[in-house]
Write a protein that holds these residues in place. Structure first.
Motif, short mmCIF file in Angstrom:
data_model
loop_
_atom_site.label_atom_id
_atom_site.label_comp_id
_atom_site.label_asym_id
_atom_site.label_seq_id
_atom_site.Cartn_x
_atom_site.Cartn_y
_atom_site.Cartn_z
N GLU A 69 0.83 -1.20 0.00
CA GLU A 69 0.00 0.00 0.00
C GLU A 69 0.87 1.26 0.00
O GLU A 69 0.57 2.24 -0.69
N HIS A 70 1.96 1.22 0.75
CA HIS A 70 2.84 2.39 0.85
C HIS A 70 3.50 2.68 -0.51
O HIS A 70 3.57 3.85 -0.93
N VAL A 71 3.96 1.65 -1.20
CA VAL A 71 4.60 1.85 -2.50
C VAL A 71 3.59 2.40 -3.51
O VAL A 71 3.88 3.33 -4.28
N THR A 72 2.40 1.85 -3.52
CA THR A 72 1.43 2.23 -4.54
C THR A 72 0.86 3.63 -4.32
O THR A 72 0.25 4.19 -5.24
N ARG A 73 1.06 4.22 -3.17
CA ARG A 73 0.65 5.61 -2.97
C ARG A 73 1.38 6.53 -3.95
O ARG A 73 0.82 7.55 -4.39
N LEU A 74 2.61 6.20 -4.29
CA LEU A 74 3.36 7.02 -5.24
C LEU A 74 2.84 6.87 -6.67
O LEU A 74 3.16 7.69 -7.53
N LEU A 75 2.06 5.83 -6.92
CA LEU A 75 1.54 5.56 -8.26
C LEU A 75 0.12 6.08 -8.44
O LEU A 75 -0.52 5.78 -9.45
N ASP A 76 -0.35 6.86 -7.49
CA ASP A 76 -1.71 7.38 -7.57
C ASP A 76 -1.88 8.22 -8.83
O ASP A 76 -0.99 8.99 -9.22
N ALA A 77 -3.03 8.08 -9.48
CA ALA A 77 -3.29 8.84 -10.71
C ALA A 77 -3.40 10.33 -10.44
O ALA A 77 -3.18 11.14 -11.36
N GLU A 78 -3.71 10.72 -9.21
CA GLU A 78 -3.82 12.13 -8.86
C GLU A 78 -2.48 12.61 -8.33
O GLU A 78 -2.02 12.16 -7.27
N PRO A 79 -1.81 13.53 -9.02
CA PRO A 79 -0.48 13.99 -8.59
C PRO A 79 -0.45 14.48 -7.15
O PRO A 79 0.51 14.20 -6.41
N ALA A 80 -1.49 15.18 -6.72
CA ALA A 80 -1.50 15.75 -5.37
C ALA A 80 -1.55 14.68 -4.30
O ALA A 80 -1.24 14.95 -3.13
N ALA A 81 -1.96 13.44 -4.65
CA ALA A 81 -2.08 12.37 -3.66
C ALA A 81 -0.76 11.64 -3.43
O ALA A 81 -0.66 10.82 -2.51
N ARG A 82 0.26 11.94 -4.23
CA ARG A 82 1.55 11.27 -4.07
C ARG A 82 2.33 11.92 -2.93
O ARG A 82 2.51 13.13 -2.92
N PRO A 83 2.81 11.12 -1.99
CA PRO A 83 3.44 11.68 -0.79
C PRO A 83 4.66 12.53 -1.09
O PRO A 83 5.45 12.23 -2.00
N ALA A 84 4.83 13.59 -0.32
CA ALA A 84 6.00 14.46 -0.40
C ALA A 84 6.29 14.98 1.01
O ALA A 84 5.35 15.16 1.81
N PRO A 85 7.56 15.20 1.37
CA PRO A 85 8.73 14.91 0.55
C PRO A 85 9.03 13.42 0.50
O PRO A 85 8.59 12.67 1.38
N LEU A 86 9.79 13.02 -0.48
CA LEU A 86 10.10 11.61 -0.65
C LEU A 86 10.95 11.05 0.48
O LEU A 86 10.88 9.86 0.79
#
Length: 613
Positions: free
Chosen positions: A273-290
């Motif tokens: 689940e943690h890895v796939t958060r970076l693959l979200d189709a919505e850019p704003a949903a991708r975690p930052a900072p890396l």
């Protein structure tokens, strides 16, 4: 008399190749300065080469990217030269933008852009050669991430360290207001010291810039807007590649598909689940900072599964370059897949049976691995594919053991509560069938596919004698009162049985000749031995022994020559012939099982490795 056929001379090789060839030359002047050495990889817009340039008598390595003609976009009123000059200006601007990044360790920016003849065979290009564009970058010793992953089986700690470093570098690029836009395994370099470098900034642009989309299949974010979230998606895809060996699926299905693949490979649902958060189709949903995301990733990757004291292990190779390791511990079955590039982490199968005491594995004819499990309550469970099925009508009174069959099916053997031998056949298609045989048995010791493809069972009678054969024809092996035993086929089409008697700490080896068991040979065992295993392969049979003195591996015809591959106490041991005919041995140790694999025929590493979980 018929004249001999006329042989036409081979055509001369061409003098030009837009993609380049080893030993050929590139450059902008009349006499080219760079000689191509090794093709590294092909990217979205060109081919990357390792090259050398000799200057003032000294040769220095460089990375040279050759832009391919089909990737040069031209307007209707542009000549090829004008288009190249426009690209040249764009990449010159990229070089200027990377000035702010050059002080960051691990950032390797482009240092030179040049227009010159396409790669040519001789130092001087033929007159009138078409032109192309080159990017020149300092060469980084090491391997790109794809090569690094393939070159060795990487421990989870190595993967963790690479991901943490990569995330820091991508955060640094984002902090400068820039987007790399082409992060992929080919553009991440790992040095011999484990240091990570980010290379190929050819398509870097400022956040918010407007330009055409560059895509490396599987690693590029789906949106068009240029934003640091593009690079975060790419990092997620790279991490997926590191863990599974493949890029995630494209499009909005990427997260669900990636989550399923990661869990199937034995990673925890929380990590998937943690890895796939970076693959979200919505850019704003991708975690930052890396870097924060990477800290959690490291914790999840390092976190062991729920600690379990393993009572049994099973090992079987599939037909896809991997081996399934299964354990019975904590009342459940835990599984992991050993691949050519990754050690497994055992993960509890929450959909499986509970109260599990024994587990076994065997390869089916379709290349997958089937599992069987027996519980403390006498239940027998089978997992031919992805789902566990309970076998009704059998009360198991001892361990269950699986064996492959020549017709592609597998067969589970267990002694029931009436001392009968139960054989459950799992065909490639259709329902399982059960057969029972009055044999007066106490327990099943082991099973294997026999020389003729029929499964062979090794069992102990109520009187303590060891018998072996097909269920309807069990023959006396010549052993009695043993505590553990295993059976395998040798390279002569005969059977070999190894057995341990703890009372006097001795190992017996028995073999068939023309199908009949010969007198067993007894030898002293390693100190305080607990279990034995064997597996057949094209070079004979390998013997493994679990003991309080460690894990020992060798040949059954030279028990005295066994070598120790793990120095701590081990208990249950299993062995299998894995991909590439390499023998693999796993043993129960505490707190984690250990695994050892041949490096080559008869060549073993100095020590086994612990398996997380």
């Amino acid at each position: 008399m018929t004249p001999p056929p006329r042989t036409e001379p081979a055509p001369d090789p061409p003098d030009l190749d837009p993609a380049g060839r080893p030993g050929w030359y590139v450059g902008e002047s009349e006499v080219s300065q760079y000689q191509l050495v090794r093709r590294v990889h092909s990217g979205g817009e060109g081919v990357l080469w390792q090259a050398t340039r000799t200057q003032d008598g000294a040769s220095r390595p460089w990375a040279v990217k050759v832009l391919l003609a089909e990737h040069i976009d031209r307007t209707d009123d542009e000549t090829r030269r004008q288009s190249l000059e426009r690209w040249h200006r764009t990449w010159d601007e990229t070089i200027e933008r990377t000035v702010a990044l050059r002080s960051i360790p691990g950032i390797v920016p482009v240092v030179r852009v040049l227009i010159g003849p396409v790669p040519h065979r001789f130092r001087q290009a033929p007159p009138g050669s078409p032109l192309t564009l080159y990017l020149v970058t300092p060469w980084v010793d090491g391997q790109n991430l794809a090569e690094w992953r393939r070159s060795d089986r990487r421990a989870p700690q190595e993967v963790r360290d690479v991901v943490v470093q990569l995330c820091r570098l991508v955060d640094d690029v984002a902090a400068a207001g820039l987007v790399h836009r082409d992060i992929s395994p080919g553009n991440v370099m790992v040095g011999a010291d484990g240091r990570v470098n980010l290379v190929d900034f050819a398509f870097m642009r400022p956040t918010g810039a407007v330009t055409r989309r560059i895509a490396t299949e599987g690693f590029t974010a789906p949106e068009l807007d240029i934003d640091p979230a593009n690079d975060r998606y790419s990092v997620g895809a790279v991490v997926h590649h590191l863990l599974t060996g493949a890029a995630p699926a494209a499009g909005r299905a990427a997260p669900a598909s990636a989550r399923r693949q990661l869990v199937d490979r034995g990673f925890s649902p929380a990590l998937a689940e943690h890895v796939t958060r970076l693959l979200d189709a919505e850019p704003a949903a991708r975690p930052a900072p890396l870097s924060d995301w990477a800290g959690t990733f490291a914790q999840l990757l390092d976190a062991p599964a729920e600690r379990a004291t393993y009572r049994d292990l099973a090992l079987a190779a599939d037909a896809y370059g991997g081996t399934v390791l299964a354990g019975a511990g904590g009342g459940a079955v835990a599984t992991g897949r050993l691949s050519p590039t990754m050690y497994p982490a055992l993960r509890r199968d929450t959909a499986g049976p509970t109260g599990v005491a024994a587990v076994s594995a065997a390869r089916r004819g379709n290349g997958t691995v089937a599992l069987a499990a027996g519980t403390d309550g006498g239940e027998l469970w089978l997992r031919p594919d992805d789902c566990w099925l309970r076998v009704d009508g059998i009360v198991a009174a001892g361990p269950v053991r699986l064996a492959g069959c020549g017709d592609g099916s597998v067969r589970a053997f267990v002694v029931d509560d009436r001392d009968r031998l139960a054989a459950v056949t799992i065909p490639l298609a259709g329902a399982a069938t059960v057969a029972r045989f009055d044999a007066g048995l106490r327990r099943v010791l082991a099973a294997c596919e026999g020389p003729d493809g029929a499964p062979v069972v090794l069992a102990e009678t109520a009187g303590g004698d060891v018998v072996s054969g097909t269920p309807g024809r069990l023959l006396d092996v010549g052993l009695c009162g043993v505590d553990a035993a295993d059976i395998a086929g040798n390279d002569w089409g005969e059977l070999v049985c190894v057995a341990l008697r703890r009372a006097d700490n001795r190992i017996a080896v028995a073999e068939t000749i023309a199908g009949e068991w010969e007198e067993p040979r007894w030898s002293p065992a390693p100190a305080e031995s607990a279990d034995v295993a064997c597996t057949g392969h094209r070079n004979g049979v390998t013997l493994a022994v679990a003991a309080a003195s460690g894990l020992w591996v060798g040949r059954p015809d030279d028990v005295a020559g066994l070598t120790r591959r793990w120095a701590e106490p081990t208990e249950r041991v299993v062995a299998a012939c894995g991909p590439g005919w390499r023998v693999q041995v796993a043993a129960v140790a505490q707190p984690d099982p250990v695994l050892c694999e041949e490096a080559g025929a008869g060549s073993w590493p100095e020590a086994a490795v612990a398996v997380s979980g």
